[in-house]
Design a protein around this motif. Structure first.
Motif, PDB file in Angstrom:
ATOM      1  N   GLU B  30       0.839  -1.184   0.000  1.00  0.00           N
ATOM      2  CA  GLU B  30       0.000   0.000   0.000  1.00  0.00           C
ATOM      3  C   GLU B  30       0.880   1.241   0.000  1.00  0.00           C
ATOM      4  O   GLU B  30       1.852   1.329   0.725  1.00  0.00           O
ATOM      5  N   ASN B  33      -2.448   5.860  -0.606  1.00  0.00           N
ATOM      6  CA  ASN B  33      -3.867   5.568  -0.815  1.00  0.00           C
ATOM      7  C   ASN B  33      -4.155   4.611  -1.978  1.00  0.00           C
ATOM      8  O   ASN B  33      -5.294   4.461  -2.378  1.00  0.00           O
ATOM      9  N   ALA B  34      -3.106   4.027  -2.529  1.00  0.00           N
ATOM     10  CA  ALA B  34      -3.359   3.097  -3.627  1.00  0.00           C
ATOM     11  C   ALA B  34      -2.851   1.708  -3.219  1.00  0.00           C
ATOM     12  O   ALA B  34      -1.857   1.593  -2.519  1.00  0.00           O
ATOM     13  N   SER B  68     -10.744  -2.851 -10.688  1.00  0.00           N
ATOM     14  CA  SER B  68     -10.664  -1.964  -9.531  1.00  0.00           C
ATOM     15  C   SER B  68     -11.698  -0.836  -9.580  1.00  0.00           C
ATOM     16  O   SER B  68     -12.209  -0.427  -8.554  1.00  0.00           O
ATOM     17  N   LYS B  73     -11.794   1.259  -5.898  1.00  0.00           N
ATOM     18  CA  LYS B  73     -10.499   1.501  -5.266  1.00  0.00           C
ATOM     19  C   LYS B  73      -9.452   1.642  -6.350  1.00  0.00           C
ATOM     20  O   LYS B  73      -9.617   1.135  -7.454  1.00  0.00           O
ATOM     21  N   LYS B  74      -8.360   2.313  -5.992  1.00  0.00           N
ATOM     22  CA  LYS B  74      -7.291   2.433  -6.970  1.00  0.00           C
ATOM     23  C   LYS B  74      -6.309   1.288  -6.775  1.00  0.00           C
ATOM     24  O   LYS B  74      -5.750   1.110  -5.693  1.00  0.00           O
TER      25      LYS B  74
END
Lengths: 232, 81
Positions: B30, B33-34, B68, B73-74
């Motif tokens: 992680e 934020n990706a 995704s 989510k990314k």
């Protein structure tokens, strides 16, 4: 001599010898460039070790035959579709058909057609590439597969065919070369093929990469004097 | 949980592309934020996963992207030796 076969085309039948059946089989599979799952095996002679591996030794001989190709391609595509669509968690159906020299496979999904097609068919193009790669690896030969999602390509190809004819009509009326919009190679191929039957029309392409366009031109025939005023 | 699905999709597809499917490893990282799905394959197979001009890698990323966006989510895909 067998080695030559490997490069010239994809053989559907290969014979090979070796010191054991296993070795002969391995050799034959390597020549065909495929795995044991894709062939039928026939052992022609089991071979004999002989004394000290020299006296009275006979080589083992096997013959392998490639299984029906179309079924193989469809099965592989089904497998790929299952992997992808299960991870997306959607239901789908697969239809396959034979179109000219290629296998046409259409996947219909419950609500994610757009996701698999992408902008201007980009995602579908990627899928097509993956499928082509995997099929050629598993079957050891190139096979033209047209992968479609929700009939998108079929639709698109029909539009291109119509546009090609319209452009040909304009070229006849004006005598000028008419350009089609920039398209992908597979789509340009459709345009070229569609106009091969029109004897007074020729096609060529200009530009590179994403901007490559098909141009439709009137063939000026026997009138040599006029054909020299061609614009570039 | 759904990242697991993406990971298994990438794994299964890569298995069909390479010569040594046993050596494929998928891990998850992680960053900013990706979520990054990292696939590592045998040295000789790296080229097969990337492809000519990165075509195959591009295709795998397109599919990861499609999956995704569906889960909101990314997720990025990285290829390592």
């Amino acid at each position: 001599m067998i080695e030559k076969k490997k490069n010239t085309n994809k053989p559907s039948l290969v014979e090979a010898t070796g010191t054991s059946v296993e070795k002969a089989l391995k050799k034959a599979l390597k020549i065909m460039g495929t795995s044991i799952n894709n062939v039928e095996v026939e052992i022609e002679s089991a071979g004999q070790k002989g004394i000290l591996g020299i006296f009275g030794a006979r080589k083992a001989k096997v013959c392998i035959r490639r299984k029906e190709e179309n079924n193989g391609a469809e099965e592989i595509v089904e497998e790929i579709a299952r992997i992808i669509l299960q991870s997306l968690g959607v239901n789908y159906r697969i239809f396959s058909d034979v179109m000219d020299d290629s296998v046409y496979i259409n996947i219909e999904t419950a609500g994610v057609d757009g996701l698999l097609i992408g902008r201007k068919g980009d995602t579908l193009n990627s899928l097509q590439h993956l499928v082509g790669r995997i099929v050629s690896k598993k079957m050891g030969g190139y096979k033209r597969i047209i992968l479609d999602v929700g009939g998108y390509l079929k639709n698109r190809y029909n539009i291109i065919r119509k546009k090609a004819h319209k452009a040909a009509e304009r070229a006849r009326n004006t005598g000028k070369d008419v350009g089609l919009e920039a398209m992908k190679s597979s789509e340009r191929r459709i345009a070229h093929i569609e106009l091969t039957n029109e004897e007074d029309i020729s096609t060529y392409t200009v530009g590179s990469g994403e901007l490559r366009k098909v141009f439709v031109a009137l063939v000026r025939g026997k009138n040599k004097g006029k054909s020299s005023d061609k614009r570039s | 949980m759904s990242v697991e699905k993406i990971k298994s999709m990438v794994h299964d597809l890569a298995c069909m592309l390479v010569d040594e499917p046993g050596k494929i490893k998928i891990i998850e990282e992680e960053r900013n934020n990706a979520i990054i799905v990292v696939i590592s394959v045998a040295k000789n197979d790296v080229g097969k996963v990337i492809g000519k001009n990165g075509q195959t890698a591009k295709a795998l990323r397109a599919l990861v992207n499609a999956a995704s966006t569906r889960m909101g989510k990314k997720v990025l895909l990285e290829i390592r030796e």
